[in-house]
Design a protein around this motif. Structure first.
Motif: not given
Length: 229
Positions: A88-100
């Motif tokens: 992910t990019s730095v701005t996609s942190y919430q997306t990373a959490v959602k992915a996990m």
């Protein structure tokens, strides 16, 4: 001893990022066969050809997202052992959490991608996947045991409770007549008392099973809204 060769799939629409990931894997000392896909169509073809150990999913895939790619991977019958890691990019942190939350084993911020970050992420992802596997196995065993209990309570419970009720009523009649006539041998009276105690223990056991099943339903009901968030 032969080194373990990993099958790695990189799903990224940027050729330069795919090349960078390949180089970092080599610098990390990984013995691997490296496969690539630029979009979901190419990813489907690759998933049908090989079984993968690690799958790196870029979040930005043109018209699609890494979450779409994650769903495709997790629903593929031949890729149950694959460990997905989101890029992910730095701005996609919430997306990373959602992915996990949806089953991704770990994530790496592209701007922070390095050999050390790669090694730590892979190690963490594999450990997490192994732990989830153990928990899933334990939960499956517990679920099966509770299913057996529930089937017993629903299928046999009513008839067994009726039989126990009638048996207890008969025991009470016998004991009442014994006190009046005083003709039943002590050994028989002891057996009758043991039968009464056993019937009561069975009733208590069935009540405990009912409580376990009701507690399980309550926990499931409370957990369901959280899983849907």
């Amino acid at each position: 001893m032969q080194p373990v060769i990993l099958n790695i799939l990189s799903v990224d629409d940027d050729e330069i990022d795919r090349l960078r990931l390949r180089k970092l894997c080599r610098k990390a000392g990984m013995e691997a066969e490296f496969f690539e896909a630029a979009n979901l169509d190419e990813m489907r073809q690759q998933l049908d050809k090989e079984q993968y150990d690690l799958v790196f999913l870029d979040h930005n895939l043109g018209m699609d997202t890494g979450l779409d790619a994650l769903k495709l991977l997790l629903t593929h019958e031949e890729q149950v052992q694959a460990v997905p890691i989101m890029l992910t990019s730095v701005t996609s942190y919430q997306t990373a959490v959602k992915a996990m939350r949806r089953g991704c084993a770990d994530y790496i911020v592209k701007e922070e991608l390095s050999v050390d970050a790669l090694i730590k992420s892979i190690a963490s992802a594999i450990e997490r996947r192994a732990l989830y596997g153990q928990l899933s196995s334990a939960r499956a065993s517990e679920k099966e045991l509770k299913r057996i209990f529930q089937r017993f309570i629903v299928g046999c419970g009513p008839d067994l409770r009726l039989l126990l009720s009638r048996t207890l009523a008969g025991v009470r009649v016998v004991k009442s007549q014994t006190r009046q006539d005083d003709v039943v041998p002590p050994s028989v009276l002891a057996d009758v008392s043991m039968l009464e105690r056993s019937c009561r223990d069975l009733v208590a056991f069935m009540d405990d099973l009912d409580s376990v099943i009701e507690d399980t339903r309550a926990v499931t009901a409370r957990a369901t809204p959280n899983l849907l968030q």
